[in-house]
Scaffold this active site. Structure first.
Site, PDB file in Angstrom:
ATOM      1  N   LYS A  54       0.882  -1.168   0.000  1.00  0.00           N
ATOM      2  CA  LYS A  54       0.000   0.000   0.000  1.00  0.00           C
ATOM      3  C   LYS A  54       0.918   1.215   0.000  1.00  0.00           C
ATOM      4  CE  LYS A  54      -2.825   2.952   2.877  1.00  0.00           C
ATOM      5  NZ  LYS A  54      -3.716   3.161   4.015  1.00  0.00           N
ATOM      6  N   GLY A  75      -8.188   9.496   9.081  1.00  0.00           N
ATOM      7  CA  GLY A  75      -8.576   9.562  10.481  1.00  0.00           C
ATOM      8  C   GLY A  75      -9.651  10.579  10.800  1.00  0.00           C
ATOM      9  N   ALA A  89      -9.443   5.676   3.604  1.00  0.00           N
ATOM     10  CA  ALA A  89      -9.292   6.816   4.515  1.00  0.00           C
ATOM     11  C   ALA A  89     -10.535   7.687   4.636  1.00  0.00           C
ATOM     12  CB  ALA A  89      -8.117   7.705   4.133  1.00  0.00           C
ATOM     13  N   ASN A 115      -9.450   1.954   9.062  1.00  0.00           N
ATOM     14  CA  ASN A 115      -8.736   1.569  10.281  1.00  0.00           C
ATOM     15  C   ASN A 115      -9.318   2.302  11.481  1.00  0.00           C
ATOM     16  OD1 ASN A 115      -6.909   1.045  12.362  1.00  0.00           O
ATOM     17  ND2 ASN A 115      -5.124   1.234  11.106  1.00  0.00           N
ATOM     18  N   THR A 116      -9.134   3.639  11.500  1.00  0.00           N
ATOM     19  CA  THR A 116      -9.518   4.414  12.685  1.00  0.00           C
ATOM     20  C   THR A 116     -10.989   4.252  13.047  1.00  0.00           C
ATOM     21  OG1 THR A 116      -7.854   6.027  11.981  1.00  0.00           O
ATOM     22  CG2 THR A 116      -9.341   6.705  13.739  1.00  0.00           C
TER      23      THR A 116
END
Lengths: 68, 271
Positions: B112, B173, B199, B221-222
């Site tokens: 990535k 994030g 993202a 992710n976050t």
């Protein structure tokens, strides 16, 4: 005696080879997941034994961490 | 409708039990890619990964520190497809070296690719990104670049041989969701490789929206790791990706300006 840097930090008395250096850093050179670069180039694990360190070498030792 | 749009729609219309995400010739069942960072602890991370159904899990590569050596990511993620990132790199040079170190450390040629322009906004440095992508593709890597939601940049990344494009939903994030769905649609209409929104997603409806737009997958992710209950959010994201994918394949009704009765208009009593 070689003066080199490991992950940006100086090492006054470096050992002769890359494999010895990895051990001297407290790491198991046979453990999965480690990778080493010398002066901006990756050195494959099988070459650590015969890679002799030279004064001024910049060594990076990395491993996987959590990431996004 | 452009020709590529037609291709994409007919591809979507053939949806069946064997609906797979294929990247660089490799098929995956899950269309949710999950990051491994920022969980309250390692067990919550592993439980979240399990609840998400994700097969592809991202990791970073960092300078070793003795304190951090206790538990190896390689060992705990042994049943996953581990995708290393170049997060934090600010030059093509650093990103290329990081990718090569990751290939050596993890035995994978997939990466990535992330090259950021500054640490505050975390926006990609497009020039350095395309340069690094080009170099890594030539070196045999399967490159999945994180980029702006910009069709021109996406095309440049495809032209140099990237195996997918991963436009941002919104800043890393931020949890703002898909800030510019029109731009994502433009990328989708033109891309001949998988499009993965990466993202900025904040909650399940954001993931569903990405899939409804026609994206091939989402990477987050976050939104999971910092949720109050990460395992439950991982489960929600899995359901959202499945729901969004199904809705896309089912083909939504057109939007109308006015009401359209759904019940029969004949045989009403009192008429």
């Amino acid at each position: 005696m070689n003066t080199i840097t490991v992950n940006g930090e100086p090492r006054e008395a470096a050992p002769d080879t890359l494999r010895q250096l990895v051990e001297a850093e407290g790491l198991d050179p046979d453990r999965r997941g480690l990778a080493v670069a010398r002066n901006g180039r990756v050195v494959p694990r099988q070459q650590w034994e015969r890679t002799e360190l030279e004064a001024g070498d910049a060594i990076e030792i990395v491993k996987p961490f959590a990431g996004g | 409708m452009t020709q590529l749009e037609g291709v994409r729609r007919s591809r979507a219309a053939t949806g069946s039990e064997a609906d797979r995400l294929t990247i660089a010739g490799r098929a995956f069942t899950s269309r949710l890619l999950l990051g491994s960072a920022g969980y309250p602890n390692q067990q919550v991370m592993l439980d979240s990964l399990a609840a998400s159904g994700a097969e592809i899990v991202t990791v970073s590569v960092r300078r070793i520190s003795l304190e951090g050596y206790a538990e190896s990511m390689v060992d705990v993620l042994s049943d996953k497809f581990v995708l290393p990132n170049t997060a934090g790199c600010e030059t093509a040079r650093d990103a290329v070296l990081t990718a090569r170190l990751a290939r050596e450390a993890l035995g994978t040629s997939w990466v990535k690719l992330e090259v950021i322009g500054d640490r505050e906004t975390l926006y990609p440095d497009v020039e350095q990104l395309v340069q690094a992508a080009d170099e890594l593709v030539r070196d045999g890597f399967v490159v999945l670049p994180y980029s702006n939601e910009d069709p021109i940049t996406a095309q440049k990344l495809i032209d140099v041989g990237c195996s997918a494009v991963m436009p941002m939903g919104s800043p890393i994030g931020s949890g703002q969701g898909i800030a510019n769905p029109t731009a994502i649609e433009l990328i989708l209409n033109r891309a001949n490789v998988p499009v993965i929104v990466d993202a900025g997603l904040g909650t399940a409806s954001d993931a569903a929206q990405a899939m409804e737009l026609g994206c091939d997958a989402v990477l987050l992710n976050t939104a999971v790791s910092k949720a109050h209950d990460p395992v439950r959010m991982a489960r929600a994201m899995r359901a959202a990706v499945d729901a969004g994918r199904d809705a896309r394949l089912a083909g939504r009704i057109p939007r109308r300006a006015h009401a359209e009765p759904s019940s029969p208009q004949m045989g009403l009593i009192g008429s």
